[in-house]
Design a protein around this motif. Structure first.
Motif, PDB file in Angstrom:
ATOM      1  N   PHE A 144      69.367 -17.026   4.585  1.00 51.25           N
ATOM      2  CA  PHE A 144      70.682 -16.489   4.954  1.00 51.25           C
ATOM      3  C   PHE A 144      71.743 -17.580   5.048  1.00 51.25           C
ATOM      4  O   PHE A 144      71.486 -18.673   5.553  1.00 51.25           O
ATOM      5  N   THR A 145      72.948 -17.257   4.560  1.00 51.86           N
ATOM      6  CA  THR A 145      74.121 -18.124   4.704  1.00 51.86           C
ATOM      7  C   THR A 145      75.228 -17.331   5.395  1.00 51.86           C
ATOM      8  O   THR A 145      75.550 -16.210   4.984  1.00 51.86           O
ATOM      9  N   LEU A 146      75.797 -17.905   6.430  1.00 49.71           N
ATOM     10  CA  LEU A 146      76.899 -17.276   7.154  1.00 49.71           C
ATOM     11  C   LEU A 146      78.218 -17.676   6.492  1.00 49.71           C
ATOM     12  O   LEU A 146      78.661 -18.814   6.613  1.00 49.71           O
ATOM     13  N   GLY A 147      78.800 -16.727   5.768  1.00 46.64           N
ATOM     14  CA  GLY A 147      80.093 -16.957   5.135  1.00 46.64           C
ATOM     15  C   GLY A 147      81.193 -16.313   5.957  1.00 46.64           C
ATOM     16  O   GLY A 147      81.139 -15.117   6.262  1.00 46.64           O
ATOM     17  N   LEU A 148      82.183 -17.102   6.353  1.00 45.90           N
ATOM     18  CA  LEU A 148      83.252 -16.641   7.238  1.00 45.90           C
ATOM     19  C   LEU A 148      84.619 -16.744   6.575  1.00 45.90           C
ATOM     20  O   LEU A 148      84.846 -17.607   5.724  1.00 45.90           O
ATOM     21  N   GLY A 149      85.513 -15.874   6.989  1.00 45.11           N
ATOM     22  CA  GLY A 149      86.896 -15.933   6.546  1.00 45.11           C
ATOM     23  C   GLY A 149      87.810 -15.609   7.708  1.00 45.11           C
ATOM     24  O   GLY A 149      87.409 -14.933   8.670  1.00 45.11           O
ATOM     25  N   SER A 150      89.041 -16.081   7.634  1.00 44.24           N
ATOM     26  CA  SER A 150      89.958 -15.913   8.765  1.00 44.24           C
ATOM     27  C   SER A 150      90.649 -14.558   8.793  1.00 44.24           C
ATOM     28  O   SER A 150      91.084 -14.104   9.839  1.00 44.24           O
ATOM     29  N   GLN A 151      90.761 -13.875   7.629  1.00 46.94           N
ATOM     30  CA  GLN A 151      91.635 -12.702   7.486  1.00 46.94           C
ATOM     31  C   GLN A 151      93.071 -13.124   7.803  1.00 46.94           C
ATOM     32  O   GLN A 151      93.384 -14.312   7.798  1.00 46.94           O
ATOM     33  N   VAL A 152      93.965 -12.183   8.052  1.00 53.63           N
ATOM     34  CA  VAL A 152      95.365 -12.503   8.311  1.00 53.63           C
ATOM     35  C   VAL A 152      95.769 -11.937   9.659  1.00 53.63           C
ATOM     36  O   VAL A 152      95.116 -11.033  10.205  1.00 53.63           O
TER      37      VAL A 152
END
Length: 342
Positions: free
Chosen positions: A85-93
């Motif tokens: 598993f890889t935790l991929g994150l994004g900030s959104q707006v």
């Protein structure tokens, strides 16, 4: 260069079958995204029906959650997948974080840096029994008793990768993360001259390097097995480029190539009430712009171009194809990329 797929939402059985099918087709990884569905739940089903397929989120909305909730979910998925598993994150707006998730928004790059560091501190306490003592500007984690610790993993901790477009977030990726998820609206030149040098500057600040750092691309691809299907794919990709090009936040990519005026034209068209504005925006993307942002050709021609452009830049790719197409379309592309990795 490895080829990854996208895991679409469905029933648990459909999700498991989709994951197993991707593994049979030769994909190296499968990513679940967050839009109208939770990004983590499908991966538990995918883990049960696969053996070697790497699984990750691309992306989960970071600021909709706390570092502790993300730490628990990622730790459990790493255990369920036996290290895949890889935790991929994004900030959104800001509007989505504040008005959809009812969560605080401020200084996204600084907040993301601290969130990733907090997760690493939590994981360290679980894996090595160290005292949890993380105090930052946005997050504070100072309590972890044995009852609430899931205990150590038999595998390494999950990798953390973040989606980054602007230079501030790219630097954060280099400083504290294990990889970067590139936006589809980019070019080989922008990656070479802006994105990756910025990542390296971040790495220099914390003594990291590109060794064991994953660069994950999302190249726009226009392909088809017939003249008609290729033309339809090209049309879809032109309009997708136009959509991104109309957004001021992405103007820097156009300006690097001397296409700042195109960005102005696309932005003006995007604000109009003309019912045909999306068609007109797509018409504004000429062949030079199209072929700079996208890989265009028959399926058997795609892998060689991807390798030529990005072979020394990107470790893995997920095909960005904003048009209707058959699953089998990617078979020769996957095969071509597999040969390069052997």
């Amino acid at each position: 260069m490895h080829a990854d797929g996208k895991l679409k939402a469905g029933s648990l059985q459909e999700t498991a079958e989709t994951a197993a099918d991707h593994e049979k087709r030769g994909y190296a990884g499968l990513w679940s995204s967050e839009s109208a569905h939770d990004p983590f739940l499908p991966l538990a089903a995918a883990a049960q029906s696969t053996q070697d397929l790497e699984l990750g989120t691309a992306i989960a909305v970071a600021f909709a959650r706390s570092p502790m909730t993300l730490a628990y979910t990622a730790w459990d998925l790493q255990r369920y997948t036996e290290g895949r598993f890889t935790l991929g994150l994004g900030s959104q707006v800001k509007p989505h974080i504040e008005r959809r998730f009812s969560m605080p928004w401020s200084k996204p790059a600084a907040r993301m840096r601290e969130m990733v560091s907090a997760i690493h501190s939590i994981w360290d306490s679980w894996q090595n029994g160290t005292k949890l003592s993380f105090e930052g500007d946005f997050y504070r984690h100072t309590l972890m008793t044995p009852f609430f610790s899931p205990g150590p993993l038999a595998t390494p901790a999950p990798k953390i990768v973040i989606a980054a477009v602007g230079e501030a977030m790219c630097q954060v990726a280099g400083e504290v993360c294990d990889g970067i998820l590139l936006h589809g609206f980019t070019t080989e030149r922008y990656m070479r001259e802006v994105t990756l040098p910025t990542v390296r500057r971040g790495q220099e600040k914390t003594g990291r390097s590109m060794d064991d750092f994953d660069v994950i691309g999302l190249p726009l691809i226009a392909t088809g097995t017939t003249e008609e299907s290729l033309a339809s794919a090209v049309r879809g990709v032109r309009e997708q480029i136009a959509f991104y090009g109309s957004t001021p936040a992405y103007r820097g990519v156009l300006e690097l190539h001397g296409w700042g005026e195109l960005g102005d034209e696309l932005h003006t068209l995007s604000l109009s009430r003309d019912l045909d504005k999306w068609t007109k925006m797509g018409d504004a993307i000429d062949d030079e712009v199209l072929n700079t942002f996208a890989v265009v050709g028959a399926p058997e021609e795609i892998a060689p171009v991807l390798l030529e452009r990005f072979g020394d830049l990107v470790d893995r790719v997920q095909f960005y194809a904003p048009y209707t197409h058959e699953t089998d379309l990617w078979t020769p592309v996957i095969a071509g990329l597999q040969e390069s990795s052997e």
